[in-house]
Design an enzyme around this catalytic site. Structure first.
Site, PDB file in Angstrom:
ATOM      1  N   GLY A 168       0.780  -1.235   0.000  1.00  0.00           N
ATOM      2  CA  GLY A 168       0.000   0.000   0.000  1.00  0.00           C
ATOM      3  C   GLY A 168       0.807   1.278   0.000  1.00  0.00           C
ATOM      4  N   GLU A 205       4.478  -6.245   1.716  1.00  0.00           N
ATOM      5  CA  GLU A 205       4.081  -6.694   0.368  1.00  0.00           C
ATOM      6  C   GLU A 205       3.887  -5.531  -0.588  1.00  0.00           C
ATOM      7  OE1 GLU A 205       0.444  -8.492   1.622  1.00  0.00           O
ATOM      8  OE2 GLU A 205       1.325 -10.479   1.788  1.00  0.00           O
ATOM      9  N   GLY A 231       3.678  -3.597  -3.962  1.00  0.00           N
ATOM     10  CA  GLY A 231       3.547  -3.882  -5.394  1.00  0.00           C
ATOM     11  C   GLY A 231       3.844  -2.599  -6.147  1.00  0.00           C
ATOM     12  N   ARG A 232       2.903  -1.646  -5.996  1.00  0.00           N
ATOM     13  CA  ARG A 232       3.012  -0.366  -6.692  1.00  0.00           C
ATOM     14  C   ARG A 232       4.361   0.326  -6.434  1.00  0.00           C
ATOM     15  NH1 ARG A 232      -1.787   2.424  -7.636  1.00  0.00           N
ATOM     16  NH2 ARG A 232      -2.695   1.364  -5.854  1.00  0.00           N
ATOM     17  N   ARG A 245      -6.926   2.377 -15.236  1.00  0.00           N
ATOM     18  CA  ARG A 245      -7.033   3.112 -13.980  1.00  0.00           C
ATOM     19  C   ARG A 245      -7.763   4.464 -14.090  1.00  0.00           C
ATOM     20  NH1 ARG A 245      -3.424   4.548 -11.055  1.00  0.00           N
ATOM     21  NH2 ARG A 245      -4.210   3.823  -9.058  1.00  0.00           N
ATOM     22  N   TYR A 276     -10.820   4.353 -11.733  1.00  0.00           N
ATOM     23  CA  TYR A 276     -10.620   5.073 -10.458  1.00  0.00           C
ATOM     24  C   TYR A 276     -10.481   6.583 -10.617  1.00  0.00           C
ATOM     25  CZ  TYR A 276      -8.554   0.401  -9.542  1.00  0.00           C
ATOM     26  OH  TYR A 276      -8.277  -0.937  -9.465  1.00  0.00           O
ATOM     27  N   CYS A 286     -14.336   2.443 -27.911  1.00  0.00           N
ATOM     28  CA  CYS A 286     -15.667   2.978 -28.149  1.00  0.00           C
ATOM     29  C   CYS A 286     -16.361   3.206 -26.829  1.00  0.00           C
ATOM     30  CB  CYS A 286     -16.474   2.006 -28.987  1.00  0.00           C
ATOM     31  SG  CYS A 286     -16.166   2.265 -30.696  1.00  0.00           S
ATOM     32  N   GLU A 287     -15.979   4.270 -26.171  1.00  0.00           N
ATOM     33  CA  GLU A 287     -16.492   4.545 -24.833  1.00  0.00           C
ATOM     34  C   GLU A 287     -16.063   5.964 -24.473  1.00  0.00           C
ATOM     35  OE1 GLU A 287     -17.130   1.587 -22.426  1.00  0.00           O
ATOM     36  OE2 GLU A 287     -17.167   2.805 -20.608  1.00  0.00           O
ATOM     37  N   TYR A 294      -0.255  -2.046 -12.103  1.00  0.00           N
ATOM     38  CA  TYR A 294      -1.678  -2.148 -12.416  1.00  0.00           C
ATOM     39  C   TYR A 294      -2.005  -1.535 -13.792  1.00  0.00           C
ATOM     40  CZ  TYR A 294      -1.524  -3.160  -7.460  1.00  0.00           C
ATOM     41  OH  TYR A 294      -1.190  -3.691  -6.249  1.00  0.00           O
TER      42      TYR A 294
HETATM   43  N1  LLP Z   1      -0.945  -7.142  -0.271  1.00  0.00           N
HETATM   44  C1  LLP Z   1      -2.281  -7.334  -0.372  1.00  0.00           C
HETATM   45  C2  LLP Z   1      -2.918  -8.303   0.488  1.00  0.00           C
HETATM   46  C3  LLP Z   1      -3.009  -6.594  -1.317  1.00  0.00           C
HETATM   47  O1  LLP Z   1      -4.319  -6.799  -1.400  1.00  0.00           O
HETATM   48  C4  LLP Z   1      -2.354  -5.669  -2.156  1.00  0.00           C
HETATM   49  C5  LLP Z   1      -3.092  -4.925  -3.165  1.00  0.00           C
HETATM   50  C6  LLP Z   1      -0.958  -5.511  -2.019  1.00  0.00           C
HETATM   51  C7  LLP Z   1      -0.299  -6.254  -1.053  1.00  0.00           C
HETATM   52  C8  LLP Z   1      -0.170  -4.561  -2.874  1.00  0.00           C
HETATM   53  O2  LLP Z   1      -0.604  -3.261  -2.708  1.00  0.00           O
HETATM   54  P1  LLP Z   1       0.289  -2.049  -3.329  1.00  0.00           P
HETATM   55  O3  LLP Z   1       1.586  -2.022  -2.585  1.00  0.00           O
HETATM   56  O4  LLP Z   1       0.496  -2.334  -4.755  1.00  0.00           O
HETATM   57  O5  LLP Z   1      -0.549  -0.841  -3.101  1.00  0.00           O
HETATM   58  N2  LLP Z   1      -5.794  -2.082  -8.887  1.00  0.00           N
HETATM   59  C9  LLP Z   1      -5.640  -1.048  -7.881  1.00  0.00           C
HETATM   60  C10 LLP Z   1      -4.835  -1.536  -6.708  1.00  0.00           C
HETATM   61  C11 LLP Z   1      -5.432  -2.733  -6.055  1.00  0.00           C
HETATM   62  C12 LLP Z   1      -4.592  -3.219  -4.933  1.00  0.00           C
HETATM   63  C13 LLP Z   1      -5.123  -4.506  -4.412  1.00  0.00           C
HETATM   64  N3  LLP Z   1      -4.312  -5.101  -3.396  1.00  0.00           N
HETATM   65  C14 LLP Z   1      -4.998   0.167  -8.529  1.00  0.00           C
HETATM   66  O6  LLP Z   1      -4.712   0.133  -9.714  1.00  0.00           O
HETATM   67  O7  LLP Z   1      -4.807   1.182  -7.866  1.00  0.00           O
END
Ligand code: LLP
Length: 437
Positions: free
Chosen positions: A246, A288, A290-291, A328, A332, A359-360, A388
């Site tokens: 997050g 964890e 990701g982003r 996105r 969002y 087409c949107e 993402y």
């Molecule tokens: N761990 C868990 C349990 C999660 O559900 C997520 C993201 C992460 C780690 C990684 O989160 P990050 O560090 O990437 O924020 N599609 C959306 C984001 C959905 C995130 C879902 N879970 C977007 O494009 O903003």
């Protein structure tokens, strides 16, 4: 500046030491280009901050942000662990030769097949999410005569969004066991009776694209309250505390994230306080991201096409991709910055809005951005599309998925091929048309 890239003497945007205009000539558009040295830099910011603090940790890359064999090879090389949420993500990890003992399986509805695959491949940990999974997993372990380390995913009643967090007594969430209503404790008690499942700790994830540390700090406190109670009641000692992902990144100049190490420092500091308060051993900390590992490391390159000027209203510049490669903005209302990559140093003289080609009407990538004079065939580079973007791409309007290139120290390599029309219809079967009355 909202991005970490520079321009060369021709005024072209450079990513990973490679001229982006050359890349579009070589690979076509739309094209995702990742700067691999930036991926490494982000990963190391997390890993090294834990090291510096002398804390045992696992930094598990949340592969939902962007999963591909090449990406997971880099994650492996950087000694990251891996969060997978599906059989597809697990399969990709296995194909990339990712060390199974550092793979963690997530998901709020893990299937029998998913759990069996995880057990068969001896992955490091399963994050248990619900009562149904406890039953399924114990059955599968019995069948294979194996044991499994698990974390209990709990919902601490803290929901964080960028700058705000919401505190709720009972969290209305599809994920995890609720702490407030006792379901987490009930699950924990059930698991004490199952010898094949070892609860090595707790997990929580409070949201995504979070800029402040308060929500994380509150989550740590809440988890320790629970661990304190379970220590008293059951003599339980948690080896691992997984605080999820997050951590926020910069999409536009308005976003002001902390340096990545800053999030880690705040977590470690709070865990230290709580450990002292409850007289516990310092657990291993898992996160964890990701982003924060991949988000700012990629650009998407598009070719501009039709330009529609509605005098006094707006100038639309359409590109050859859109909500198919970046959902996105439509999903969002996410905001992005971009530059005309072949005129990256030119003075900004007009305001345009960037439209996708689906087409949107909602397929708009950027509203009202300043650009130099745009002409047909210019290359638009949208920043911070590494997370993402590709992973949420789709086939709306039957557009084939874009290609992905990794660039590092002046060298580029195709790591995901552009889809072909044959790929698009690969699973289609003709209907056996019969005369029907
Ligand atoms: N761990 C868990 C349990 C999660 O559900 C997520 C993201 C992460 C780690 C990684 O989160 P990050 O560090 O990437 O924020 N599609 C959306 C984001 C959905 C995130 C879902 N879970 C977007 O494009 O903003």
């Amino acid at each position: 500046m909202s991005h970490p890239f520079h321009t060369n003497e021709q005024g072209h945007l450079v990513v990973g030491g490679v001229d982006t205009i050359d890349l579009t000539k070589k690979y076509g558009t739309p094209l995702f280009v990742y700067d691999v040295s930036l991926i490494r830099k982000n990963a190391r910011a997390f890993v090294n901050t834990f090291k510096k603090a002398g804390v045992r940790a696992q930094v598990a890359y949340a592969s939902k942000a962007f999963s591909s064999i090449a990406m997971l090879q880099v994650a492996k090389q950087e000694n990251l662990s891996l969060d997978v949420v599906s059989q597809g993500e697990l399969y990709t990890a296995l194909q990339a030769g990712f060390p199974v003992d550092r793979i963690h399986l997530h998901g709020n509805n893990k299937s029998f097949e998913e759990l069996s695959m995880a057990v068969q491949h001896n992955i490091g940990c399963i994050v248990l999410d619900n009562f149904y999974e406890i039953e399924l997993l114990s059955e599968i372990l019995e069948k294979h005569d194996k044991t499994m380390d698990v974390l209990l995913r709990v919902t601490p009643g803290i929901e964080a969004h960028t700058h705000d967090y919401i505190l709720t007594g009972n969290e209305d969430s599809k994920f995890g066991f609720d702490l407030a209503n006792g379901q987490a404790e009930q699950a924990f008690e059930m698991l004490q009776e199952i010898d094949s499942i070892h609860v090595i700790g707790l997990h929580c994830h409070i949201g995504s694209q979070i800029f402040e540390t308060d929500g994380f700090v509150m989550a740590v406190r809440r988890l320790f309250e629970t661990l304190g109670e379970w220590k008293q009641a059951y003599g339980y000692r948690s080896q691992v505390l997984n605080l999820g992902g997050g951590f926020g990144i910069r999409y536009t100049a308005e976003d002001e994230p902390l340096p990545l190490g800053g999030y880690v420092d705040a977590l470690v500091e709070e865990v230290q306080k709580q450990v002292e308060l409850y007289g516990m051993e310092f657990p291993e900390i898992w996160i964890e991201p990701g982003r924060a590992i991949v988000g700012n490391t990629a650009v998407t390159l598009y070719r501009t096409g039709s330009i529609k000027d509605i005098p006094g209203v707006r100038k639309y510049v359409s590109v050859d991709g859109g909500m198919t490669d970046n959902l996105r903005p439509a999903l969002y209302q996410a905001k992005y910055d971009a530059v005309i990559a072949n005129k990256a140093d030119a003075a900004l003289t007009e305001k345009v809005s960037i439209a996708g080609k689906c087409c949107e009407s909602g397929d708009m990538l950027i509203w009202d951005m300043e650009v130099p004079e745009v002409e047909y065939g210019d290359i638009l580079a949208v920043f911070s599309t590494g997370a993402y973007g590709y992973s949420m791409s789709n086939h709306y309007n039957r557009f084939p998925k874009a290609a992905v290139v990794f660039a590092e120290q002046g060298e580029d390599q195709l790591v995901i091929q552009r889809e072909s029309y044959e790929d698009l219809t690969r699973n289609d079967l003709p209907y056996d048309i019969k005369e029907r009355v």
